[in-house]
Motif scaffolding. Structure first.
Motif, PDB file in Angstrom:
ATOM      1  N   ILE A  45       6.143   0.889   8.771  1.00  0.00           N
ATOM      2  CA  ILE A  45       5.694   2.029   7.968  1.00  0.00           C
ATOM      3  C   ILE A  45       5.476   3.216   8.891  1.00  0.00           C
ATOM      4  O   ILE A  45       4.824   3.091   9.935  1.00  0.00           O
ATOM      5  CB  ILE A  45       4.385   1.711   7.216  1.00  0.00           C
ATOM      6  CG1 ILE A  45       4.592   0.542   6.246  1.00  0.00           C
ATOM      7  CG2 ILE A  45       3.899   2.944   6.438  1.00  0.00           C
ATOM      8  CD1 ILE A  45       3.324   0.098   5.538  1.00  0.00           C
ATOM      9  N   ARG A  46       6.029   4.360   8.530  1.00  0.00           N
ATOM     10  CA  ARG A  46       5.811   5.588   9.290  1.00  0.00           C
ATOM     11  C   ARG A  46       5.343   6.705   8.356  1.00  0.00           C
ATOM     12  O   ARG A  46       5.619   6.664   7.145  1.00  0.00           O
ATOM     13  CB  ARG A  46       7.094   6.020  10.013  1.00  0.00           C
ATOM     14  CG  ARG A  46       7.530   5.064  11.114  1.00  0.00           C
ATOM     15  CD  ARG A  46       8.702   5.621  11.917  1.00  0.00           C
ATOM     16  NE  ARG A  46       9.161   4.670  12.924  1.00  0.00           N
ATOM     17  CZ  ARG A  46      10.122   4.917  13.807  1.00  0.00           C
ATOM     18  NH1 ARG A  46      10.729   6.114  13.793  1.00  0.00           N
ATOM     19  NH2 ARG A  46      10.483   4.010  14.697  1.00  0.00           N
ATOM     20  N   LEU A  61       6.168   7.355   4.277  1.00  0.00           N
ATOM     21  CA  LEU A  61       5.256   8.021   3.355  1.00  0.00           C
ATOM     22  C   LEU A  61       4.716   9.295   3.981  1.00  0.00           C
ATOM     23  O   LEU A  61       4.712   9.448   5.208  1.00  0.00           O
ATOM     24  CB  LEU A  61       4.090   7.096   2.980  1.00  0.00           C
ATOM     25  CG  LEU A  61       4.452   5.747   2.346  1.00  0.00           C
ATOM     26  CD1 LEU A  61       3.186   4.987   1.990  1.00  0.00           C
ATOM     27  CD2 LEU A  61       5.328   5.934   1.119  1.00  0.00           C
ATOM     28  N   GLY A  62       4.248  10.198   3.162  1.00  0.00           N
ATOM     29  CA  GLY A  62       3.711  11.452   3.670  1.00  0.00           C
ATOM     30  C   GLY A  62       2.401  11.250   4.410  1.00  0.00           C
ATOM     31  O   GLY A  62       1.573  10.415   4.015  1.00  0.00           O
ATOM     32  N   ASP A  63       2.206  11.993   5.478  1.00  0.00           N
ATOM     33  CA  ASP A  63       0.931  11.978   6.199  1.00  0.00           C
ATOM     34  C   ASP A  63      -0.122  12.612   5.293  1.00  0.00           C
ATOM     35  O   ASP A  63      -0.004  13.786   4.929  1.00  0.00           O
ATOM     36  CB  ASP A  63       1.067  12.780   7.490  1.00  0.00           C
ATOM     37  CG  ASP A  63      -0.181  12.727   8.359  1.00  0.00           C
ATOM     38  OD1 ASP A  63      -1.283  12.459   7.823  1.00  0.00           O
ATOM     39  OD2 ASP A  63      -0.069  12.977   9.566  1.00  0.00           O
ATOM     40  N   SER A 110       4.128   9.156  -1.683  1.00  0.00           N
ATOM     41  CA  SER A 110       3.227   8.013  -1.820  1.00  0.00           C
ATOM     42  C   SER A 110       3.916   6.754  -2.334  1.00  0.00           C
ATOM     43  O   SER A 110       3.557   5.652  -1.929  1.00  0.00           O
ATOM     44  CB  SER A 110       2.065   8.363  -2.764  1.00  0.00           C
ATOM     45  OG  SER A 110       2.500   8.442  -4.105  1.00  0.00           O
ATOM     46  N   ALA A 111       4.920   6.882  -3.233  1.00  0.00           N
ATOM     47  CA  ALA A 111       5.552   5.716  -3.864  1.00  0.00           C
ATOM     48  C   ALA A 111       4.485   4.768  -4.401  1.00  0.00           C
ATOM     49  O   ALA A 111       4.636   3.537  -4.349  1.00  0.00           O
ATOM     50  CB  ALA A 111       6.478   4.993  -2.886  1.00  0.00           C
TER      51      ALA A 111
END
Length: 242
Positions: free
Chosen positions: A177-178, A133-135, A105-106
């Motif tokens: 962003i991915r 970031l994580g899905d 998440s950061a």
């Protein structure tokens, strides 16, 4: 603002009056320390003893400077929370070519308006900014939430909050962003050749885990390993444009 000292006081359930009484100083003096003033050594040592922590956990800038520990390894912070906000901001603000962020998440960065402004400003000067970031719907994010002890739903919510905060960055050219579905053994924060690598430990929130400061010096150095990992995750991740 010394958030390290503020968090340590909160964890010890102490306030400025308690510290002032223990050290025989004025409460206004303690307030100045919380606002960023660095105390004299004897007061730093006394506060550290009172809170049962190391002096450098409260004031990392007082740590002695040593030569690099090894090829490409600059220093190791005992906890992510021990890194001052200004250090994070200066780290990203130093980039002239590339900024990479790999995490679940950061959220701690997304909640800092100054950092978001720096990322946007760097992108406008031509720096490529890539955020992984994580899905939030992935089992990997859910598992990390369980590992940290906050629960799958909370971790997914943290990712969604971060995505909402990072969303305005997409208006700047050069920001992408991915979302990934990867088991992360570390989070990575890159500014050109400088990397801050936050290790992950089972049952431990990332904020409490160590952070390595690495410099990418050659293809055989430790930084190269983490950059290769980032590239592999980036190529398999899905674009996020919402």
């Amino acid at each position: 603002m010394n958030n390290n000292l503020r968090y340590a006081l909160a964890a010890a359930r102490l306030n400025t009056t308690d510290v002032a009484a223990a050290l025989a100083v004025d409460p206004k003096t303690v307030s100045r320390w919380l606002n960023g003033r660095i105390p004299y050594p004897r007061h730093r040592w006394a506060v550290a003893d009172l809170l049962h922590v190391d002096e450098t956990d409260l004031w990392p800038e007082t740590a002695p400077r040593y030569p690099a520990l090894a090829d490409g390894i600059q220093t190791i912070y005992p906890h992510r929370w021990a890194i001052l906000q200004t250090t994070w901001r200066n780290h990203f603000n130093s980039a002239t070519e590339e900024i990479d962020i790999l995490a679940y998440s950061a959220l701690f960065l997304a909640e800092d308006h100054a950092t978001l402004h720096i990322l946007t400003k760097r992108a406008k000067t031509g720096v490529n900014v890539r955020i992984l970031l994580g899905d939030p719907e992935s089992p990997e994010v859910a598992a990390r939430g369980v590992d940290e002890g906050i629960g799958a739903e909370v971790m997914a919510a943290r990712v969604k909050n971060a995505l909402a905060l990072y969303r305005p960055l997409l208006d700047a050219h050069g920001v992408e962003i991915r979302l990934h579905r990867t088991v992360l053994y570390n989070s990575l924060y890159r500014a050109d050749t400088q990397l801050l690598v936050n290790t992950h430990a089972y049952g431990t929130p990332a904020a409490h885990a160590p952070v390595m400061h690495l410099t990418h010096t050659n293809d055989q150095g430790p930084a190269s390993t983490y950059l290769t990992s980032f590239t592999r995750i980036w190529t398999t991740a899905q674009p996020h444009n919402q």
